[in-house]
Scaffold this active site. Structure first.
Site, short mmCIF file in Angstrom:
data_model
loop_
_atom_site.label_atom_id
_atom_site.label_comp_id
_atom_site.label_asym_id
_atom_site.label_seq_id
_atom_site.Cartn_x
_atom_site.Cartn_y
_atom_site.Cartn_z
CB SER A 1 -0.91 0.01 1.23
OG SER A 1 -1.56 1.25 1.35
CG HIS B 1 -4.03 -1.68 -1.68
ND1 HIS B 1 -5.06 -2.48 -2.14
CD2 HIS B 1 -4.57 -0.93 -0.68
CE1 HIS B 1 -6.15 -2.24 -1.44
NE2 HIS B 1 -5.89 -1.29 -0.56
CG ASP C 1 -5.44 2.12 1.04
OD1 ASP C 1 -6.39 1.35 0.84
OD2 ASP C 1 -4.39 1.76 1.58
CG MET D 1 -8.58 7.25 2.34
SD MET D 1 -7.69 7.43 3.90
CE MET D 1 -6.57 6.02 3.79
CG HIS E 1 -9.67 0.07 -0.73
ND1 HIS E 1 -9.20 -0.06 0.55
CD2 HIS E 1 -11.03 0.04 -0.63
CE1 HIS E 1 -10.22 -0.16 1.39
NE2 HIS E 1 -11.33 -0.10 0.70
CG MET F 1 -11.48 3.18 1.77
SD MET F 1 -10.23 3.17 3.08
CE MET F 1 -8.75 3.35 2.08
CG MET G 1 -11.65 -2.58 4.96
SD MET G 1 -10.04 -2.18 4.26
CE MET G 1 -9.33 -1.13 5.54
N GLY H 1 -9.44 4.27 6.78
CA GLY H 1 -9.22 5.70 6.88
C GLY H 1 -7.88 6.11 7.43
CG PHE H 2 -7.03 7.05 10.47
CD1 PHE H 2 -6.61 8.37 10.34
CD2 PHE H 2 -8.33 6.80 10.83
CE1 PHE H 2 -7.50 9.41 10.56
CE2 PHE H 2 -9.23 7.84 11.06
CZ PHE H 2 -8.81 9.15 10.93
N GLY H 3 -3.67 4.67 8.39
CA GLY H 3 -2.66 3.64 8.37
C GLY H 3 -2.12 3.39 9.77
N GLY H 4 -1.38 2.28 9.92
CA GLY H 4 -0.68 2.01 11.17
C GLY H 4 -1.52 1.44 12.30
CG ASP I 1 -5.78 -2.58 3.51
OD1 ASP I 1 -4.78 -2.46 4.24
OD2 ASP I 1 -6.22 -1.66 2.79
N GLY I 2 -4.89 -4.22 6.53
CA GLY I 2 -4.86 -3.56 7.83
C GLY I 2 -4.07 -4.31 8.89
N GLY J 1 1.27 -1.92 4.26
CA GLY J 1 1.86 -0.61 4.02
C GLY J 1 3.19 -0.47 4.72
CB SER J 2 4.09 0.53 8.17
OG SER J 2 3.17 -0.31 8.85
#
Length: 220
Positions: free
Chosen positions: A8, A33, A35, A37, A66, A68, A137, A142-145, A175-176, A197-198
């Site tokens: 991501s 990916h 994201d 938003m 994706h 959102m 999900m 809406g938020f990473g990490g 994802d997440g 992502g991270s």
């Protein structure tokens, strides 16, 4: 079923985005990916068509977008023109999901449906034959990490059972909060497309990607 990694770019460094995408490709990631938003369906605002357009030619990876966003049917053609290959929309964000999926396919894209953590898997049953991919999900969108929600494993298993009962081979993407240490559980539950992502972009990107691919291959 093939196992696929979809890094991501929400966690990427946009100053060197092209280089970082190439680093994920070198490590074996087949998808990228996106994201997207809108600040309405989810609180945050990220990026849109211009970012996707800007990397055309940088990599041959599949562009997994994706959305959102509220009423994503409004943007299907624009994301097709920007270079999307997969377009995933939220069950919760569409007034007429059947019509939205039809529009995605009419534009020559593959369609995905995503559900938020509090949406039951059974809500997807009327659409199981209408999408090539379903995105669970495992954090609030809406938020990473964020940390992986353990209950997501049960939802993955339930969805895979529903697909198997109908002899459908759609992908299950998750994802997440997915990292090297927990991706095995997600794969074992029945997912085959992994978003991180991270877990990919923090540190040595190619090495992180290669480590993910080593784990994914064990479950093929």
């Amino acid at each position: 079923m093939k196992r696929i990694l979809a890094p991501s770019i929400l966690s990427a460094d946009f100053k060197v985005l092209g280089e970082q995408l190439q680093a994920t490709a070198a490590g074996g990631a087949e998808y990228i990916h996106f994201d997207v938003m809108d600040g309405d369906f989810v609180p945050s605002i990220s990026f849109g068509m211009p970012v996707l357009s800007s990397i055309q030619g940088v990599t041959s990876q599949v562009m997994d977008v994706h959305l959102m966003v509220t009423e994503p049917i409004r943007y299907v053609k624009a994301f097709k023109e920007a270079g999307a290959d997969f377009l995933t929309v939220h069950y919760e964000a569409c007034e007429d999901l059947h019509k939205t999926l039809y529009e995605i396919h009419e534009c020559g894209l593959k369609a995905g449906i995503s559900i938020k953590p509090n949406t039951p898997v059974r809500m997807l049953e009327p659409f199981l034959k209408e999408a090539e991919m379903f995105l669970i999900m495992s954090v609030e969108p809406g938020f990473g990490g964020q940390a992986f929600i353990p209950e997501s494993l049960h939802k993955i298993k339930e969805l895979r059972s529903l697909l198997d009962e109908r002899d459908l081979s759609a992908d299950i993407e998750v994802d997440g909060g997915i990292y090297h240490q927990n991706v095995g559980e997600v794969l074992k539950a029945g997912a085959n497309v992994i978003v991180s992502g991270s877990g990919v972009f923090k540190g040595n990107i190619t090495e992180n990607t290669e480590k993910f691919m080593e784990i994914l291959k064990k479950y093929e």
